[in-house]
Scaffold this motif. Structure first.
Motif, short mmCIF file in Angstrom:
data_model
loop_
_atom_site.label_atom_id
_atom_site.label_comp_id
_atom_site.label_asym_id
_atom_site.label_seq_id
_atom_site.Cartn_x
_atom_site.Cartn_y
_atom_site.Cartn_z
N ILE A 41 0.84 -1.20 0.00
CA ILE A 41 0.00 0.00 0.00
C ILE A 41 0.87 1.25 0.00
O ILE A 41 0.61 2.20 -0.74
CB ILE A 41 -0.97 -0.02 1.20
N ALA A 42 1.92 1.25 0.80
CA ALA A 42 2.83 2.40 0.85
C ALA A 42 3.50 2.61 -0.50
O ALA A 42 3.64 3.75 -0.96
CB ALA A 42 3.88 2.19 1.93
N ARG A 43 3.88 1.54 -1.17
CA ARG A 43 4.50 1.66 -2.50
C ARG A 43 3.50 2.24 -3.51
O ARG A 43 3.86 3.09 -4.33
CB ARG A 43 4.99 0.31 -2.98
N ASN B 165 3.96 5.72 -5.52
CA ASN B 165 3.95 5.78 -6.99
C ASN B 165 2.87 6.72 -7.50
O ASN B 165 3.09 7.47 -8.45
CB ASN B 165 3.78 4.38 -7.57
N ALA B 166 1.69 6.69 -6.88
CA ALA B 166 0.61 7.59 -7.29
C ALA B 166 1.00 9.04 -7.03
O ALA B 166 0.75 9.92 -7.87
CB ALA B 166 -0.68 7.23 -6.56
N ALA B 167 1.61 9.32 -5.88
CA ALA B 167 2.02 10.69 -5.56
C ALA B 167 3.12 11.16 -6.51
O ALA B 167 3.10 12.30 -6.97
CB ALA B 167 2.50 10.77 -4.11
N ALA B 168 4.06 10.30 -6.83
CA ALA B 168 5.14 10.67 -7.75
C ALA B 168 4.58 10.96 -9.14
O ALA B 168 5.01 11.92 -9.80
CB ALA B 168 6.18 9.55 -7.80
N SER B 169 3.62 10.15 -9.58
CA SER B 169 3.01 10.37 -10.88
C SER B 169 2.24 11.69 -10.91
O SER B 169 2.32 12.46 -11.87
CB SER B 169 2.07 9.20 -11.20
N TYR B 170 1.49 11.97 -9.85
CA TYR B 170 0.73 13.22 -9.74
C TYR B 170 1.69 14.41 -9.78
O TYR B 170 1.45 15.38 -10.50
CB TYR B 170 -0.07 13.22 -8.44
N LEU B 171 2.77 14.33 -9.03
CA LEU B 171 3.75 15.42 -9.02
C LEU B 171 4.35 15.63 -10.40
O LEU B 171 4.45 16.76 -10.88
CB LEU B 171 4.85 15.14 -8.00
#
Length: 61
Positions: free
Chosen positions: A18-20, A24-30
Motif C-alpha cells: 500500500i505504501a509503495r 507511486n501515485a504521488a510521484a506520478s501526480y507530481l
C-alpha cells in the motif's frame, strides 16, 4: 498532509505494498503537475481563486 499507521501491530507486506502504491501515485501526480506547470504561459496568474471562479462561471466575484 500526513499519512500514518494506526499503530495496531506489526508492519505487514500488505502495508508495504500500500505504501509503495501511494508513493507511486504521488510521484506520478507530481510529475504531471510539474509538466503542466512547465508548459503553461510564463505570464503569472495574479487573480485570486474567487476571480478565477467568477471568470469560469461568468459571475461577478
Amino acid at each position: 498532509m500526513s499519512i500514518s499507521t494506526t499503530g495496531s501491530g506489526a508492519v505487514t507486506s500488505t502495508d508495504l505494498e500500500i505504501a509503495r502504491q501511494l508513493f507511486n501515485a504521488a510521484a506520478s501526480y507530481l510529475a504531471d503537475r510539474e509538466r503542466l506547470h512547465a508548459t503553461q504561459s510564463t505570464t503569472p496568474d495574479l487573480s485570486g481563486p474567487s476571480d478565477r471562479r467568477a471568470q469560469a462561471t461568468g459571475t461577478a466575484a
